[in-house]
Enzyme design. Structure first.
Site, short mmCIF file in Angstrom:
data_model
loop_
_atom_site.label_atom_id
_atom_site.label_comp_id
_atom_site.label_asym_id
_atom_site.label_seq_id
_atom_site.Cartn_x
_atom_site.Cartn_y
_atom_site.Cartn_z
CB ILE A 36 21.28 20.67 43.65
CG1 ILE A 36 22.11 20.14 44.83
CG2 ILE A 36 21.28 19.66 42.51
CD1 ILE A 36 21.56 18.88 45.46
CG ASP B 33 39.03 6.47 4.35
OD1 ASP B 33 40.18 6.05 4.14
OD2 ASP B 33 38.02 6.00 3.81
CG ASP C 20 34.66 3.92 3.78
OD1 ASP C 20 35.56 3.20 4.27
OD2 ASP C 20 34.72 4.39 2.64
CG ASP D 104 37.66 2.66 8.45
OD1 ASP D 104 38.90 2.74 8.54
OD2 ASP D 104 37.04 2.73 7.38
#
Length: 874
Positions: A281, A325, A618, A622
Site C-alpha cells: 500500500i 463567456d 461571471d 452562470d
C-alpha cells in the site's frame, strides 16, 4: 414557470388578486405568505464535517491498514500500530480539509436580496423583503435592488441591470408591453427579476413570483440539484485503489495460507501478511497527489488563476472543451468605436478631418449630445456614450489647445453650452440637445437608425446640404445592415438649425450626418489563445447572453466560428431533443441568448460525449453550469460572489488566455503526478516481490512493518515531491487531451513499473541473501537499506521519460535535495545506535555498507542506459 410576460396586465391583476391602486391588505398578504412561504432561498442539505471525516475511512486500502494495525498490536509491534494509526488520521484530516469546501453559493445568492422593499400595502409602506408575496405592488426607483420577479404595470423610463442573470452588462430599457410569443429571458422587457439593480427611472411592478419560484430561485434549485463530477485522476485512482486493494487481499490470503501450511504460528503468519500489506500500500500516495496539486495552484496563482478546488488542477490537464463567456473574457468588456459612415464612405476615428465641416458637425453631435464623461482614466456614464468620447479623443488635432476646435470634450462643452435638451427615452429611442453653433441655434440628435432616419429630410456631404433621396436611404440602410451583420451596434446622428423650443415634436425635418458603429472588441491575446487551444486539441465554444449576430461576429474575429460551424439561440436549443443536440453538439460553436438551464444542458451534452468540460462565467446565471462543469472558471474582476463560490478556479485578470496557461500547467501537474505514482508503485512492487520471494523460498521476513512505513512515508515522499516540482515540457500543449476514460495504469505504464520494480527487487533480494549468511537480522537490515537507497536513486529515473543526461539537474534542484535528505535519514538509522531498536536494524560492517551502495546503484544505471539508447535511436 408561468409565462407572465405573455399575459395582459388586467389578466395578471385578476389572477393574482392584486389591487393596482391600494395594493394588498395586510390580512390578504399574511394569508398569501402562509401559502407560498417567505421570499427567501431554501438551502440544500450539507454533510457535516464529522460525516466527511468518517467517509475517509471507507476506502478499502485504509481498511486493510486498520486491520494491519490491529494485527501488529496483537503481535506486540506497538510501534508499527502507532505509526499506522497516526498516518491514517493525518490522511483523514487532510482529506476532510480538501473535501469540505464552504458551500457559500446560496449564502451569496441570499445576500443579493435587499433587506426591505417598498410596496403598496393599504396605501404604501416599507416591509421586509422576505415578506413580499405574489400580488404585491412593488415600487421601484433608481438605486433599488429588485426583491422579487414581477410584471411592469406603470413604467417611467425604467432601466435595469440584469447582468447577474443574463451575463450582459448593458442596462435594459423596460417597457409595459405584452408579448404574444415565447422570448428568452434577456428579451422579456416587460418583466423585472429578483437580484437585478434599477439604474434609471422608476416603475410600479406587480409581483408574480417570490423565493424559490423566482428566476434566481430556479438557479438556486439547479445548484442544489447539480453534483460535481469526480476528476479523471480521482476516477483513475479510485479504480487503481480498488484493484490494488483486491490484489493485496488475495496475496495476503495466499501468503497467510502458505505460512500456516508450513506450520508457522497464526500470529507469525499474520505478521508476515501484514508486512506484505504495508509493503504494497502506497500510504503517502494521497498526500503526494494533494501536495503536487497544491504546488500547481501556487504556480497558477502567479499567472492570475486562483484554484479553489485542488482536484481542478489535474482536471485542467484533461480539458477538451472550453465553454467561454464572451463579454470581458474573450472581449475587453468596453465599448469601442470601430467604423464611421459619413459622406458616403467608411472611416476610422483617426481618419476624421477637422477641416471637413461635415466631420466637425459629427464631432459636435458626438460630444455635446452626450451625458458621459472621462476623468482620470475613469468612465462615468453610459458605456456607449463613453466610447463616443474616446472616439473624439482619437481625432487628429483635437487636443492641440489652439483655441479653435482643438479642445478636450469638457472645454468644447464649456464653449458651446447646452441650452435645452430632451433626454433619451426608450420609447422614442432618441436624445436631443440644443446649442449655439456659430451664433446659430442648432439641435443635435442621436439615436436608433430605424427611428432617426424616418425623421430626416436632408443629408449633408461636406459643406453641401441636399434633400435625402430614396437611394440615399437605401445606401444608409445597407451600410447599417453591413455593420449589424458584423456584430456592431449602430448609432445614427443628425441635426437641424432651428430656434424653436426643443421638444419631442421638434425632432423632425432633420439633416442626416452619419452612422457610428461600436463593439466590445476581442482581447488581443484571445485570438492567439484560441489558436493555442485548437493546437492542444481543445474545442472553444462561445456561450453568451448577447444576440446571435453579435456573438457570431466576435467568434469569427477570434477564430472560434469557422466555415461549417453552427450558432444556436437558447430558444433554438430548447427546441432540440437530447438526441438531436448530441448529433449537432460538435458543430455548434456559438450559443446566444441562453438561460442557466441551457448552459447546464450544453455541459451535459459534451460530458455525454466523454469530454472534460471547462465553463467560464461571471453572473449568478452562470453558477449552476460552473458547478456542473468539470472545471468551473469564474471571473475575479467582474464576477459575482455566487459565481466565484460555485467555480473551481477564479481568473484574477478575467482573461481567456489565462485559462490556456492553466491548462498547460494542469497537464504538467498530471504528468508529474503520474511520474510520482510510477515512482511509488515501482518501489512498492520491489518490496512486494522481495516479500513474496522470501515467503515462497521459506525464508525469514525480509522487512518489519515499521521499516516499510518509514520507506513509504518518509524516504519515498521526498523524491515523489521532487518529481512533482518538475518543470513543464514546452511542447505539452502540442499534445491532444488525454482520454478521461483511459486508465492511469495503461499497458506501457504498467510495463515500465513492473520492469523497474523487478530490477530493484533483484538488488534487494541479492542484499538479503548475502546478509542471511550472517544472520536473519543482518539480512533484514541489508534488505531495508538497499531498498531505501535504491528507491532514493530511482527518484531521478522517474522525473521524466528522458534520461538524466538530457534533463539535467539545474531545472529541479529539489530532486538533489530529496536524495541528500533521504540518504541522511537512512544514515542516521544505520549509524545511530539509539535508533536501531525502533527500526529493528543491526550494526553493519564497512564491506556490507559498500555492497548495499553498489547493489542499490545497479537498477538506476540499467534504467538510464535504456533511456539513453532509446533517445539515440529516436
Amino acid at each position: 414557470m408561468k409565462a407572465y410576460y405573455r399575459e395582459s396586465k388586467e389578466e395578471l391583476i385578476k389572477e393574482l388578486g392584486a389591487n393596482e391602486e391600494q395594493g394588498l391588505t395586510n390580512k390578504a398578504a399574511q394569508e398569501k405568505l402562509t401559502q407560498v412561504g417567505p421570499n427567501a432561498l431554501v438551502e440544500g442539505k450539507k454533510k457535516s464535517v464529522l460525516e466527511v471525516f468518517l467517509e475517509q475511512f471507507k476506502d478499502l486500502m485504509v481498511i486493510i491498514l486498520i486491520v494491519a494495525a490491529v494485527i501488529s498490536a496483537f503481535t506486540g509491534n506497538l510501534e508499527s500500530t502507532a505509526v499506522i494509526i497516526v498516518v491514517l488520521i493525518l490522511n483523514a484530516i487532510l482529506g476532510t480539509v480538501q473535501h469540505v469546501k464552504a458551500e457559500k453559493s446560496l449564502e451569496a445568492l441570499k445576500s443579493l436580496s435587499a433587506p426591505v422593499a417598498k410596496v403598496l400595502r393599504d396605501g404604501k409602506k416599507e416591509i421586509a423583503a422576505k415578506d413580499v408575496v405574489p400580488g404585491d405592488i412593488l415600487l421601484l426607483e433608481a438605486g433599488d435592488l429588485v426583491t422579487a420577479d414581477g410584471r411592469i404595470l406603470d413604467n417611467f423610463s425604467l432601466q435595469v441591470n440584469e447582468s447577474s442573470l443574463t451575463g450582459e452588462s448593458t442596462n435594459i430599457d423596460k417597457l409595459d408591453t405584452t408579448f404574444d410569443k415565447e422570448v428568452p429571458l434577456g428579451d422579456r422587457v416587460n418583466m423585472v427579476y429578483s437580484s437585478s439593480l434599477v439604474t434609471y427611472g422608476r416603475a410600479n411592478i406587480l409581483v408574480t413570483a417570490t423565493g424559490m419560484d423566482t428566476e434566481i430561485g430556479k438557479i438556486a434549485t439547479l445548484m442544489n440539484e447539480t453534483k460535481e463530477r469526480r476528476t479523471p485522476l480521482q476516477v483513475s485512482l479510485d479504480q487503481f485503489s480498488s484493484r490494488l486493494a483486491t490484489a493485496i487481499l488475495i496475496f495476503c490470503a495466499l501468503i497467510l495460507g502458505l505460512q500456516m501450511w508450513r506450520g508457522q504460528p497464526l500470529l507469525d503468519a499474520l505478521l508476515f501478511a501484514v508486512a506484505l500489506a504495508v509493503a504494497a500500500i502506497p500510504e503517502a500516495l494521497s498526500s503526494i497527489v494533494t501536495i503536487v496539486q497544491a504546488m500547481g495552484t501556487q504556480k497558477m496563482a502567479k499567472e492570475h488563476a486562483i484554484i479553489k478546488n485542488l482536484a481542478a488542477v489535474e482536471s485542467l490537464g484533461s480539458v477538451s472543451v472550453i465553454c467561454s463567456d464572451k463579454t470581458g473574457t474573450l472581449t475587453q468588456n468596453k465599448m469601442t468605436v470601430e467604423d464611421i459612415y459619413i459622406g458616403g464612405e467608411v472611416l476610422k476615428p483617426e481618419e476624421l478631418n477637422l477641416s471637413n465641416q461635415l466631420h466637425r458637425y459629427l464631432l459636435y453631435d458626438v460630444v455635446l449630445n452626450n451625458d458621459a464623461s472621462l476623468s482620470d482614466g475613469k468612465k462615468i456614464g453610459d458605456p456607449t456614450e463613453s466610447a463616443l468620447l474616446e472616439m473624439y479623443r482619437k481625432v487628429p488635432g483635437i487636443n492641440l489647445g489652439n483655441g479653435k476646435l482643438g479642445l478636450s470634450e469638457s472645454e468644447l462643452r464649456n464653449h458651446l453650452d447646452r441650452l435645452e435638451e430632451v433626454p433619451f427615452d426608450s420609447d422614442r429611442k432618441l436624445m436631443s440637445t440644443k446649442h449655439l453653433i456659430h451664433t446659430i441655434p442648432t439641435i443635435f440628435v442621436k439615436g436608433a437608425i430605424d427611428v432617426l432616419l424616418k425623421r430626416c429630410i436632408n443629408i449633408r456631404f461636406g459643406d453641401e446640404v441636399r434633400p435625402l433621396t430614396e437611394q440615399d436611404r437605401k445606401n444608409i440602410l445597407a451600410q447599417n445592415n453591413h455593420f449589424s451583420e458584423n456584430g456592431l451596434r449602430v448609432l445614427a446622428f443628425a441635426y437641424k438649425e432651428s430656434d424653436e423650443e426643443l421638444s419631442t415634436d421638434t425632432e423632425k425635418d432633420l439633416t442626416f450626418i452619419g452612422l457610428v458603429s461600436e463593439m466590445d472588441p476581442p482581447r488581443e491575446e484571445s485570438v492567439a489563445a484560441v489558436a493555442r487551444a485548437k493546437e492542444a486539441g481543445i474545442r472553444t465554444v462561445m456561450i453568451t447572453g448577447d444576440h446571435k449576430v453579435t456573438a457570431v461576429a466576435i467568434a469569427k474575429k477570434i477564430g472560434i466560428f469557422t466555415d461549417g460551424d453552427l450558432a444556436l439561440t437558447g430558444l433554438e436549443l430548447d427546441a432540440l431533443s437530447d438526441e438531436e443536440l448530441d448529433q449537432q453538439i460538435e458543430k455548434v460553436a456559438v450559443y446566444a441568448r441562453v438561460s442557466p438551464e441551457n448552459k447546464i444542458r450544453i455541459v451535459n451534452a459534451w460530458q455525454r460525449k466523454n469530454h472534460i468540460v471547462s465553463m467560464t462565467g461571471d453572473g449568478v446565471n452562470d453558477a449552476p453550469a460552473l458547478k456542473k462543469a468539470d472545471v468551473g472558471v469564474a471571473m475575479g474582476i467582474t464576477g459575482t460572489e455566487v459565481s466565484k463560490d460555485a467555480a473551481s478556479m477564479i481568473l484574477t485578470d478575467d482573461n481567456f488566455a489565462t485559462i490556456i496557461k492553466a491548462v498547460a500547467n494542469g497537464r504538467t501537474v498530471y504528468e508529474n503526478i503520474k511520474n510520482a505514482i510510477g515512482y511509488l508503485l515501482s518501489g512498492n512492487l520491489s518490496a512486494i516481490i522481495t516479500v513474496l520471494f522470501a515467503s515462497i523460498a521459506g525464508l525469514p521476513v525480509p522487512f518489519v512493518a515499521v521499516q516499510l512505513l518509514f520507506i513509504n512515508l518518509v524516504t519515498d515522499s521526498l523524491p515523489a515531491l521532487a518529481i512533482g516540482m518538475e518543470p513543464g515540457n514546452p511542447d505539452i500543449l502540442k499534445r491532444k487531451p488525454r482520454d478521461p476514460k483511459a486508465s492511469l495504469l495503461d499497458k506501457p505504464f504498467v510495463t515500465q513499473i513492473s520492469t523497474q520494480g523487478f530490477l530493484i527487487s533483484l538488488s534487494v533480494i541479492a542484499a538479503f541473501l548475502i546478509g542471511l549468511k550472517d544472520s536473519p537480522a543482518i539480512a533484514c537490515t541489508m534488505a531495508f537499506s538497499t531498498l531505501t537507497f535504491a528507491r532514493l536513486l530511482h527518484g531521478f529515473n522517474c522525473r521524466s521519460q528522458h534520461s538524466i543526461f538530457k534533463i539535467g539537474f539545474k531545472n529541479n534542484w529539489y530532486s538533489l535535495a530529496a536524495f541528500a535528505l533521504g540518504t541522511a535519514l537512512l544514515a542516521l538509522i544505520l549509524f545511530v545506535p539509539a535508533l536501531h531498536g525502533l527500526f529493528a536494524v543491526q550494526p553493519l560492517s564497512g564491506q556490507e555498507v559498500w555492497l548495499i551502495v553498489i547493489l542499490a546503484i545497479i537498477p538506476t544505471v540499467l534504467i538510464q542506459l535504456v533511456k539513453v539508447i532509446r533517445e539515440n535511436r529516436g
